[in-house]
Design a protein around this motif. Sequence first.
Motif, PDB file in Angstrom:
ATOM      1  N   GLY A 111      11.190  -0.027  13.656  1.00  0.00           N
ATOM      2  CA  GLY A 111      10.981  -1.206  12.831  1.00  0.00           C
ATOM      3  C   GLY A 111      11.545  -0.963  11.447  1.00  0.00           C
ATOM      4  O   GLY A 111      11.628   0.178  10.993  1.00  0.00           O
ATOM      5  N   ILE A 112      11.978  -2.021  10.785  1.00  0.00           N
ATOM      6  CA  ILE A 112      12.378  -1.905   9.387  1.00  0.00           C
ATOM      7  C   ILE A 112      11.151  -2.218   8.547  1.00  0.00           C
ATOM      8  O   ILE A 112      10.653  -3.357   8.556  1.00  0.00           O
ATOM      9  N   ALA A 113      10.648  -1.222   7.864  1.00  0.00           N
ATOM     10  CA  ALA A 113       9.441  -1.404   7.058  1.00  0.00           C
ATOM     11  C   ALA A 113       9.798  -2.022   5.704  1.00  0.00           C
ATOM     12  O   ALA A 113      10.758  -1.606   5.057  1.00  0.00           O
ATOM     13  N   ILE A 114       9.024  -3.021   5.306  1.00  0.00           N
ATOM     14  CA  ILE A 114       9.083  -3.582   3.954  1.00  0.00           C
ATOM     15  C   ILE A 114       7.837  -3.028   3.276  1.00  0.00           C
ATOM     16  O   ILE A 114       6.714  -3.438   3.602  1.00  0.00           O
ATOM     17  N   ALA A 115       8.008  -2.070   2.393  1.00  0.00           N
ATOM     18  CA  ALA A 115       6.865  -1.278   1.927  1.00  0.00           C
ATOM     19  C   ALA A 115       6.737  -1.267   0.410  1.00  0.00           C
ATOM     20  O   ALA A 115       7.665  -1.624  -0.323  1.00  0.00           O
ATOM     21  N   GLN A 116       5.557  -0.830  -0.031  1.00  0.00           N
ATOM     22  CA  GLN A 116       5.297  -0.669  -1.467  1.00  0.00           C
ATOM     23  C   GLN A 116       4.349   0.493  -1.664  1.00  0.00           C
ATOM     24  O   GLN A 116       3.839   1.075  -0.705  1.00  0.00           O
ATOM     25  N   SER A 117       4.101   0.836  -2.913  1.00  0.00           N
ATOM     26  CA  SER A 117       3.165   1.911  -3.231  1.00  0.00           C
ATOM     27  C   SER A 117       1.785   1.592  -2.662  1.00  0.00           C
ATOM     28  O   SER A 117       1.326   0.448  -2.710  1.00  0.00           O
ATOM     29  N   SER A 118       1.116   2.611  -2.156  1.00  0.00           N
ATOM     30  CA  SER A 118      -0.230   2.418  -1.605  1.00  0.00           C
ATOM     31  C   SER A 118      -1.257   2.162  -2.698  1.00  0.00           C
ATOM     32  O   SER A 118      -2.403   1.821  -2.404  1.00  0.00           O
ATOM     33  N   ASN A 119      -0.856   2.283  -3.966  1.00  0.00           N
ATOM     34  CA  ASN A 119      -1.773   2.044  -5.087  1.00  0.00           C
ATOM     35  C   ASN A 119      -1.862   0.576  -5.473  1.00  0.00           C
ATOM     36  O   ASN A 119      -2.674   0.205  -6.330  1.00  0.00           O
ATOM     37  N   VAL A 120      -1.032  -0.256  -4.843  1.00  0.00           N
ATOM     38  CA  VAL A 120      -0.959  -1.668  -5.218  1.00  0.00           C
ATOM     39  C   VAL A 120      -1.511  -2.534  -4.092  1.00  0.00           C
ATOM     40  O   VAL A 120      -1.347  -2.218  -2.910  1.00  0.00           O
ATOM     41  N   LYS A 121      -2.173  -3.624  -4.444  1.00  0.00           N
ATOM     42  CA  LYS A 121      -2.730  -4.546  -3.449  1.00  0.00           C
ATOM     43  C   LYS A 121      -1.617  -5.111  -2.588  1.00  0.00           C
ATOM     44  O   LYS A 121      -0.607  -5.612  -3.079  1.00  0.00           O
ATOM     45  N   SER A 122      -1.801  -5.056  -1.281  1.00  0.00           N
ATOM     46  CA  SER A 122      -0.790  -5.510  -0.343  1.00  0.00           C
ATOM     47  C   SER A 122      -0.772  -7.041  -0.238  1.00  0.00           C
ATOM     48  O   SER A 122      -1.736  -7.709  -0.633  1.00  0.00           O
ATOM     49  N   PHE A 123       0.296  -7.588   0.289  1.00  0.00           N
ATOM     50  CA  PHE A 123       0.399  -9.037   0.478  1.00  0.00           C
ATOM     51  C   PHE A 123       1.319  -9.326   1.665  1.00  0.00           C
ATOM     52  O   PHE A 123       2.010  -8.439   2.171  1.00  0.00           O
ATOM     53  N   ASN A 124       1.299 -10.556   2.115  1.00  0.00           N
ATOM     54  CA  ASN A 124       2.116 -10.974   3.254  1.00  0.00           C
ATOM     55  C   ASN A 124       3.334 -11.740   2.759  1.00  0.00           C
ATOM     56  O   ASN A 124       3.274 -12.499   1.790  1.00  0.00           O
ATOM     57  N   LEU A 125       4.470 -11.513   3.442  1.00  0.00           N
ATOM     58  CA  LEU A 125       5.684 -12.270   3.168  1.00  0.00           C
ATOM     59  C   LEU A 125       6.152 -12.939   4.454  1.00  0.00           C
ATOM     60  O   LEU A 125       6.046 -12.356   5.530  1.00  0.00           O
ATOM     61  N   THR A 126       6.652 -14.143   4.330  1.00  0.00           N
ATOM     62  CA  THR A 126       7.325 -14.734   5.478  1.00  0.00           C
ATOM     63  C   THR A 126       8.791 -14.309   5.430  1.00  0.00           C
ATOM     64  O   THR A 126       9.302 -13.897   4.381  1.00  0.00           O
ATOM     65  N   LYS A 127       9.476 -14.430   6.558  1.00  0.00           N
ATOM     66  CA  LYS A 127      10.904 -14.113   6.581  1.00  0.00           C
ATOM     67  C   LYS A 127      11.661 -15.011   5.599  1.00  0.00           C
ATOM     68  O   LYS A 127      12.586 -14.556   4.912  1.00  0.00           O
ATOM     69  N   ALA A 128      11.254 -16.280   5.521  1.00  0.00           N
ATOM     70  CA  ALA A 128      11.930 -17.225   4.626  1.00  0.00           C
ATOM     71  C   ALA A 128      11.752 -16.826   3.167  1.00  0.00           C
ATOM     72  O   ALA A 128      12.694 -16.887   2.367  1.00  0.00           O
ATOM     73  N   GLN A 129      10.538 -16.404   2.798  1.00  0.00           N
ATOM     74  CA  GLN A 129      10.290 -15.975   1.412  1.00  0.00           C
ATOM     75  C   GLN A 129      11.105 -14.741   1.055  1.00  0.00           C
ATOM     76  O   GLN A 129      11.673 -14.641  -0.034  1.00  0.00           O
TER      77      GLN A 129
END
Length: 350
Positions: A111-129
């Motif tokens: 899978g291609i991960a879209i990732a961020q630091s684990s110290n930050v609150k996570s969020f959802n993205l749509t493919k369009a966004q």
Amino acid sequence: MNLKNISLALALSSALATSAVANEQLKIVGSSTVYPFSSLVAEEFGATTKFSTPVVESNGSGGGIKLFCAGADKNTPSIANASRQMKKSEFEVCNSNGVINISEALIGFDGIAIAQSSNVKSFNLTKAQLALALAKEVPSKDGKSLIANPYKKWSDIDATLPNREIIVYGPPKSSGTRDSFEEMILQSALKKVSAYTDIYKKDEKANKKYKEYSEIRTDGAYVESGENDNLIVQRLTKNEAAIGIFGYSYLIENKDKVVGLSIDNVLPTVDAIANGKYPVARSMYFYIKNDHQKSNPSLKEFTKLFMSEKMIGDDGILTEIGLIPLSKETRTKARNVVLNNTLLKASDLH
């Protein structure tokens, strides 16, 4: 020199020649995503056989295939790793340079991960966004034309998204991960948006056919970060406002530092990638220069080990570092392609 001494000399010469062939290192190039898997197999190969440990380089799917296709002499790579299938145009370059005896090895999913630091609150993205955040051009307010991407923050795209600067660390153009991302995010999300398709309809005299949009912005929001995915992970730990794009295996290796964002409300997990629910998943390959088997017997043995159940099976060693296994039936078929030196044909490619 008497006959006995001549025989001994010939035997010694033959033994040294055999040893030299056995210890000739395989050269493997290509995808940074496949690199961890290929490197682990190379280490196991060097530790458990009479052959030398292969040299594995990470220089991107496109860059690796270019080196692989440069010629058939022994100084060229024997294997090219790729996080996408070889393109028909690349296959034609191979053929024009005398590389005509190629086999394709399908090893598993990633899978291609879209990732961020684990110290930050996570969020959802749509493919369009995600596509609108990174496209070089986006639809104007009336939707009738394309304008230079004006979005500076995620909340500019959708008020429900974080009020954070859009800064994305990702792979360069030579990367198979970049190719896959453009296809599965930009092309997929924008192919039904009239502002993109109408560009080609306006020029009917030129008879231009619609080409799916995949231009990534170059104004600094997207930062090309080389072929070393670990560098992207390091950058995310230093810039917690940013997100990064890299292979799932690197997410697993660094789960104490980074977390994957959900795309269309699906998180990158083994099950979601294997069953196709995660929308940014792809197959992984390596390509074999079969003519090199004549001068270097380690090539056949290495590919045999790579395709074994020990490595790519359901409980194979490579699953421990993020490989998503193929079904048993597909694995068997892929393994037979390699063991039988089945030739890749242009008709197999896009």
